[in-house]
Design an enzyme around this catalytic site. Structure first.
Site, short mmCIF file in Angstrom:
data_model
loop_
_atom_site.label_atom_id
_atom_site.label_comp_id
_atom_site.label_asym_id
_atom_site.label_seq_id
_atom_site.Cartn_x
_atom_site.Cartn_y
_atom_site.Cartn_z
N ARG A 23 38.09 45.09 49.17
CA ARG A 23 37.58 46.11 48.22
C ARG A 23 37.42 47.34 47.78
O ARG A 23 37.59 48.00 48.79
CB ARG A 23 36.54 45.34 49.14
N ARG A 72 33.49 50.16 40.12
CA ARG A 72 32.69 49.51 41.15
C ARG A 72 31.76 50.34 41.60
O ARG A 72 32.84 50.82 43.00
CB ARG A 72 32.27 47.88 41.10
N GLU A 127 37.99 35.61 47.90
CA GLU A 127 37.73 35.53 46.37
C GLU A 127 38.37 35.45 45.95
O GLU A 127 38.07 37.57 45.56
CB GLU A 127 35.75 35.68 46.35
#
Length: 426
Positions: free
Chosen positions: A276, A261, A350
């Site tokens: 992340r 990503r 999350e």
RNA sequence: GGAGAGGUACCGAAGUGGUCAUAACGGGGCGGUCUUGAAAACCGUUAGGGGGCAACCCCACGCAGGUUCGAAUCCUGUCCUCUCCGCCA
């Protein structure tokens, strides 16, 4: 993608959903383009019929030696073709516009989806597990990782640029242990394990709904016209693209993959640690079933439960939230996120995301089955994270730390850690 | 990367410029007849996309273009599969 007939009949509702989801698409514009498309289609097909009829008369004329008449008809067809060429070009333009708009139209949402603008307005459904109480100063996962040499962030950045990391030593074993546990649990519940292509054609990104909206988030390999997947969901759903499948029993797939990503636009967010990153590993659940809202709802609960069971095996507290309209995504009909307690953030983060896409992906991917009447129907598709790592290592390390810096290893992970019961300082 | 062959229905496969695409022929699947049951044999069946109120029409021979009055058929590009060579974990 929605059925254009549905959009025609529920234009206001679809426009409303787009507004809630924050998607800029004009349904009136789409319907105008659709009308124009059908008008042109009617005209083009009429001209084609003329051409076919005229051409089919040729062999007979040739047999009878009527050369003049043949030449006359040829001229007639040429005239038809000239007009046809113009209209077909026009139709092509209109159809491109139509397709572009259709790809932007959001899926409708379930009645029980909360309305809200962002993840702040997601609604908690349940909390499971006790939050740990520490009577000492806790260390965050970065500190714990450095302490036990589980990963190396600075050198990850040196070699791979920002948001990169090395997993090292025991860290690698943990990284793999959570994946193998997830895979084993799913395999035991009727899922077929799949190791999938990570480089896919653009078409598959579009079919699964990641394009056009997610282009900026995706790594491209322009030389080979391939894209690096951000989840094995792309390859798992596309496995059946264009096929008529047997879903008398739901198809349950467990994909193992690395995920890539770009995280464009998230500069400065979650920069510390492993939260992340540009590249991670994930075991993903994908389910393909009948076009039956009750069945797909049951399966959404099932794959959510699978993820919860895994978190319970990892002995970490979590909560399930119903994702609201503003956070749910273009293609999703209903979605639960699972957020796991991350002590250093003093919040739930999350770790899993369970979606019921209804027909959205199946329509784009053309995945169908025959119902009892023998009619072709679009399937429903669903997906949920089983485990994504290293992100899951954040709650794992932080919740299981002890005052001396040692880390408890949950019982379920030990078989995959050569029986190791805790990670001790060197 | 080089050379060659090929992509037609569930599978195999015919068709090489004109009612040949609900697509010959063979196989498989399903249903039936016969049979105590089965096999064999025979009969039937095997459902793509779009438009139109409808009659009906258009599209579909991997995909995209081109030539032609007309393309499964000829030409170009492209994707994929197979064979041989090269390279390679």
């Amino acid at each position: 993608m929605l059925d254009i007939r549905f959009i025609r009949e529920h234009a206001d509702q679809v426009q409303e959903v787009a507004r809630h989801k924050g998607i800029e698409v004009s349904i009136p514009e789409l319907l105008a383009v659709d009308n124009e498309r059908r008008r042109l289609l009617l005209e083009v097909e009429g001209l084609r019929m003329q051409r076919n009829t005229l051409s089919q008369a040729m062999p007979e004329l040739a047999k009878q030696g009527k050369k003049d008449e043949m030449e006359a008809k040829k001229a007639e067809v040429r005239a038809v073709n000239a007009r046809l060429t113009e209209l077909e070009a026009e139709l092509l333009t209109v159809e491109a516009a139509y397709r572009e708009l259709m790809l932007l139209v959001p899926n409708i949402i379930s009645p029980d989806t909360p309305v809200g603008g962002s993840d702040e307005e997601n609604v908690e459904v349940r909390r499971v597990g006790e939050l740990p109480v520490f009577d000492f100063e806790i260390r965050d996962h970065v500190t714990l990782g450095e302490m036990h040499r589980l990963f190396d962030l600075p050198r990850g950045v040196k070699v791979g640029g920002s948001r990169n990391y090395y997993m090292t030593g025991i860290g690698v074993f943990l990284h793999r242990a959570v994946q193998q546990l997830a895979l084993d649990v799913l395999a035991g519940r009727g899922f077929t394990a799949m190791d999938v292509p990570l480089m896919v054609r653009e078409e598959m990104m579009t079919n699964t709904g990641f394009f056009p909206s997610g282009r900026e988030q995706t790594y491209e390999l322009p030389r080979d016209e391939k894209w690096l997947v951000g989840t094995s969901e792309v390859a798992l759903v596309s496995y059946y693209s264009g096929e008529t499948v047997d879903v008398s029993e739901p198809i349950r797939l467990a994909g193992v993959s690395n995920c890539f990503r770009r995280e464009a636009g998230s500069a400065g967010r979650d920069t510390r640690g492993l939260y992340r990153v540009h590249q991670f590993a994930k075991v993903e659940q994908v389910v393909i079933c009948k076009n039956d809202p009750d069945e797909s709802e049951r399966l959404l609960q099932e794959i959510t439960q699978n993820a919860e069971d895994l978190l319970q095996l990892l002995e970490v507290p979590y909560r399930v939230v119903a994702v609201c309209t503003g956070d749910i995504g273009q293609g999703v009909y209903k979605k639960y996120d699972i957020e796991t307690w991350m002590p250093s953030r003093e919040s739930y983060g999350e770790t899993n995301s369970a979606s019921n896409l209804w027909e959205f992906q199946a329509r784009r991917s053309n995945i169908r089955y025959r119902d009892e009447q023998g009619t072709l129907q679009y399937c429903h598709t669903l997906n949920n994270t089983a485990v994504a790592t290293p992100r899951i290592l954040i709650p794992l390390l932080e919740n299981h730390q002890r005052e001396d810096g040692s880390i408890y290893i949950p019982v379920a992970l030990r078989p995959y850690m050569n029986g190791m019961e805790e990670i001790r300082p060197e």
